[in-house]
Scaffold this motif. Structure first.
Motif, PDB file in Angstrom:
ATOM      1  N   MET A  67       0.856  -1.196   0.000  1.00  0.00           N
ATOM      2  CA  MET A  67       0.000   0.000   0.000  1.00  0.00           C
ATOM      3  C   MET A  67       0.883   1.235   0.000  1.00  0.00           C
ATOM      4  N   GLY A  68       0.287   2.365  -0.299  1.00  0.00           N
ATOM      5  CA  GLY A  68       1.022   3.615  -0.337  1.00  0.00           C
ATOM      6  C   GLY A  68       1.596   3.979   1.021  1.00  0.00           C
ATOM      7  N   LEU A  69       2.731   4.691   0.997  1.00  0.00           N
ATOM      8  CA  LEU A  69       3.413   5.097   2.221  1.00  0.00           C
ATOM      9  C   LEU A  69       3.502   6.617   2.259  1.00  0.00           C
ATOM     10  N   LEU A  70       3.031   7.205   3.357  1.00  0.00           N
ATOM     11  CA  LEU A  70       3.059   8.650   3.526  1.00  0.00           C
ATOM     12  C   LEU A  70       3.751   8.986   4.836  1.00  0.00           C
ATOM     13  N   VAL A  71       4.736   9.884   4.774  1.00  0.00           N
ATOM     14  CA  VAL A  71       5.423  10.342   5.975  1.00  0.00           C
ATOM     15  C   VAL A  71       4.850  11.701   6.361  1.00  0.00           C
ATOM     16  N   VAL A  72       4.562  11.860   7.655  1.00  0.00           N
ATOM     17  CA  VAL A  72       3.897  13.063   8.149  1.00  0.00           C
ATOM     18  C   VAL A  72       4.662  13.610   9.346  1.00  0.00           C
ATOM     19  N   CYS A  73       4.811  14.936   9.386  1.00  0.00           N
ATOM     20  CA  CYS A  73       5.375  15.589  10.569  1.00  0.00           C
ATOM     21  C   CYS A  73       4.576  16.862  10.838  1.00  0.00           C
ATOM     22  N   ALA A  74       5.062  17.711  11.710  1.00  0.00           N
ATOM     23  CA  ALA A  74       4.302  18.896  12.100  1.00  0.00           C
ATOM     24  C   ALA A  74       4.213  19.925  10.981  1.00  0.00           C
ATOM     25  N   LYS A  75       5.369  20.233  10.344  1.00  0.00           N
ATOM     26  CA  LYS A  75       5.374  21.328   9.369  1.00  0.00           C
ATOM     27  C   LYS A  75       5.956  20.957   8.007  1.00  0.00           C
ATOM     28  N   GLU A  76       6.474  19.754   7.846  1.00  0.00           N
ATOM     29  CA  GLU A  76       6.967  19.207   6.578  1.00  0.00           C
ATOM     30  C   GLU A  76       8.435  18.820   6.608  1.00  0.00           C
ATOM     31  N   GLY A  77       9.286  19.653   7.220  1.00  0.00           N
ATOM     32  CA  GLY A  77      10.731  19.466   7.105  1.00  0.00           C
ATOM     33  C   GLY A  77      11.226  18.090   7.510  1.00  0.00           C
ATOM     34  N   SER A  78      10.820  17.613   8.669  1.00  0.00           N
ATOM     35  CA  SER A  78      11.296  16.309   9.155  1.00  0.00           C
ATOM     36  C   SER A  78      10.804  15.174   8.272  1.00  0.00           C
ATOM     37  N   SER A  79       9.591  15.307   7.743  1.00  0.00           N
ATOM     38  CA  SER A  79       9.047  14.229   6.907  1.00  0.00           C
ATOM     39  C   SER A  79       9.790  14.140   5.575  1.00  0.00           C
ATOM     40  N   VAL A  80      10.251  15.284   5.041  1.00  0.00           N
ATOM     41  CA  VAL A  80      11.044  15.259   3.813  1.00  0.00           C
ATOM     42  C   VAL A  80      12.329  14.468   4.047  1.00  0.00           C
ATOM     43  N   MET A  81      12.999  14.734   5.154  1.00  0.00           N
ATOM     44  CA  MET A  81      14.254  14.054   5.475  1.00  0.00           C
ATOM     45  C   MET A  81      14.047  12.539   5.600  1.00  0.00           C
ATOM     46  N   ILE A  82      13.019  12.136   6.345  1.00  0.00           N
ATOM     47  CA  ILE A  82      12.774  10.703   6.548  1.00  0.00           C
ATOM     48  C   ILE A  82      12.329  10.045   5.243  1.00  0.00           C
ATOM     49  N   ALA A  83      11.525  10.760   4.443  1.00  0.00           N
ATOM     50  CA  ALA A  83      11.077  10.211   3.162  1.00  0.00           C
ATOM     51  C   ALA A  83      12.268   9.956   2.239  1.00  0.00           C
ATOM     52  N   GLU A  84      13.219  10.863   2.224  1.00  0.00           N
ATOM     53  CA  GLU A  84      14.414  10.668   1.394  1.00  0.00           C
ATOM     54  C   GLU A  84      15.228   9.478   1.869  1.00  0.00           C
ATOM     55  N   MET A  85      15.298   9.278   3.184  1.00  0.00           N
ATOM     56  CA  MET A  85      16.015   8.126   3.716  1.00  0.00           C
ATOM     57  C   MET A  85      15.307   6.830   3.333  1.00  0.00           C
ATOM     58  N   LEU A  86      13.996   6.822   3.364  1.00  0.00           N
ATOM     59  CA  LEU A  86      13.233   5.626   2.975  1.00  0.00           C
ATOM     60  C   LEU A  86      13.391   5.354   1.484  1.00  0.00           C
ATOM     61  N   SER A  87      13.427   6.427   0.693  1.00  0.00           N
ATOM     62  CA  SER A  87      13.637   6.260  -0.744  1.00  0.00           C
ATOM     63  C   SER A  87      15.012   5.656  -1.027  1.00  0.00           C
ATOM     64  N   ASP A  88      16.011   6.151  -0.326  1.00  0.00           N
ATOM     65  CA  ASP A  88      17.364   5.599  -0.488  1.00  0.00           C
ATOM     66  C   ASP A  88      17.415   4.130  -0.085  1.00  0.00           C
ATOM     67  N   ALA A  89      16.511   3.745   0.831  1.00  0.00           N
ATOM     68  CA  ALA A  89      16.461   2.354   1.285  1.00  0.00           C
ATOM     69  C   ALA A  89      15.605   1.478   0.376  1.00  0.00           C
ATOM     70  N   GLY A  90      15.094   2.072  -0.728  1.00  0.00           N
ATOM     71  CA  GLY A  90      14.382   1.265  -1.714  1.00  0.00           C
ATOM     72  C   GLY A  90      12.870   1.313  -1.649  1.00  0.00           C
ATOM     73  N   ARG A  91      12.305   2.300  -0.972  1.00  0.00           N
ATOM     74  CA  ARG A  91      10.851   2.381  -0.862  1.00  0.00           C
ATOM     75  C   ARG A  91      10.307   3.577  -1.657  1.00  0.00           C
ATOM     76  N   ASP A  92       9.187   3.354  -2.334  1.00  0.00           N
ATOM     77  CA  ASP A  92       8.429   4.463  -2.899  1.00  0.00           C
ATOM     78  C   ASP A  92       7.688   5.143  -1.746  1.00  0.00           C
TER      79      ASP A  92
END
Length: 375
Positions: A67-92
């Motif tokens: 299923m789709g994966l969505l990262v959420v944080c308070a204002k966006e910044g932290s979720s961008v960082m974690i999303a990029e790490m997940l992408s580097d680990a092979g996840r859409d």
């Protein structure tokens, strides 16, 4: 793998459509427990972002791949960082644009009905906060009821509908969110209506909204007929629109009833609440479609994302309308009050015009779920 951006409108569609989605919420646990994105088929994992600064490998087995994966944080910044790490680990993966701040402010207009002589009624669903506001449209004119502070959304919508906002109403003095009524009235020249019993401390001019007021919208036969209905506040007023819809404010919800304690007068107002629900509303047609000012749980949404139910159905199914013994009713109401809304006293003072916080302060005051109902 790719990182995409999901905005609040697209996420709202997923809520309405009951889509599957896995949400990795990287806020602190207390913030997540207090308030999160609700969806009937959403799954959740809450891990604060600072616990993943050294990598996301340990959490990968906890995240499904079907299923789709969505990262959420308070204002966006932290979720961008974690999303990029997940992408580097092979996840859409996607992150929520603007974070929970944007989610709290998104309004989704949903048409809830046709009116006589060609008018329309729209419900604006504030999906992240549970607030519901309304626009009645008829023959180039519009009335707005229980608007939020995101005023541009209503102004732009009225413009796209070729309508001029001529009347703005608040069913009561709100304590959980900042009203946009006064600002919209100032911008458009509309008449701003407020129940006088809730307005004893306001610092601005208003038109007193009292039981028996009839207000025409356009030059058609759409009456907005107000009914004095105290209980949530001493001035709470409901509207019957077009003899078809009952806008119940914060007195009656789909699965609950309004709380009487936001001015510290629960014992005084619980009797008014019962009289409104069990006497005044009983005199109305069971065929009226109830349109409340809030929803409490995501399951209250209809298939199209709107929130409504016939009054007769609520008298059958809503527990708060089926307690025959008055003492038991008083006990149920006063002993099942949730925590007070975040910054509710400051919000009331803002809606009275006593204080004028800047936009960031207003956002901070409103963060969290609505808490207008007896649980």
């Amino acid at each position: 793998m790719t990182v995409t951006v999901m905005n609040s409108k697209d996420l709202t569609k997923k809520v309405f459509n009951k889509d599957e989605l896995f949400i990795l919420d990287v806020r602190n646990e207390s913030d997540f427990q207090d308030w999160k994105i609700e969806g009937e088929n959403f799954q959740y994992l809450n891990i604060p972002y600072f616990e993943m600064l050294d990598g996301v490998e340990e959490i990968l087995p906890k995240i499904p791949t079907n299923m789709g994966l969505l990262v959420v944080c308070a204002k966006e910044g932290s979720s961008v960082m974690i999303a990029e790490m997940l992408s580097d680990a092979g996840r859409d993966v996607a992150y929520l644009e603007g974070g929970m701040k944007a989610w709290s402010e998104h309004l989704e207009p949903v048409k809830v009905g046709e009116l006589k002589d060609g008018g329309e009624l729209y419900q604006f669903v504030r999906i992240g906060k549970g607030c519901l506001s309304y626009m009645v449209l008829s023959n180039g004119e519009a009335a707005l009821i229980d608007s939020t502070r995101m005023t541009d959304i209503y102004l732009n919508f009225a413009e796209t509908m070729n309508a001029k906002i001529t009347h703005v109403f608040d069913t009561h003095l709100h304590a959980d969110h900042i009203s946009g009524g006064r600002v919209i009235a100032e911008k458009t020249g509309a008449t701003y209506w407020l129940p006088p019993k809730d307005a004893t401390e306001v610092t601005f001019d208003y038109q007193p909204l009292e039981g028996g007021n009839d207000v025409m919208i356009g030059d058609t036969t759409i009456n907005i007929h107000s009914i004095y209905s105290p209980g949530h506040t001493i001035g709470s007023t409901s509207f019957v629109v077009d003899e078809k819809f009952l806008l119940s404010g914060d007195i009656l919800f789909i699965d609950s009833i309004g709380r009487p304690d936001l001015a510290g007068l629960a014992q005084d107002w619980v009797g008014d609440l019962r009289e409104t629900l069990y006497t005044r509303y009983k005199e109305l047609s069971n065929e009226l479609v109830v349109l409340p000012a809030h929803f409490m749980i995501i399951e209250e949404l209809n298939e199209d994302g709107s929130v409504s139910e016939k009054l007769g159905t609520l008298f059958e199914k809503n527990h708060g309308l089926n307690i025959e013994d008055e003492h038991e009713f008083r006990k149920m109401v006063t002993e099942n009050l949730p925590p007070q809304p975040n910054a509710y006293q400051e919000i009331r003072e803002t809606n009275m015009g006593k204080i004028n916080p800047d936009i960031e302060k207003q956002r901070e005051m409103e963060i969290g779920p609505n808490r207008c109902a007896v649980r």
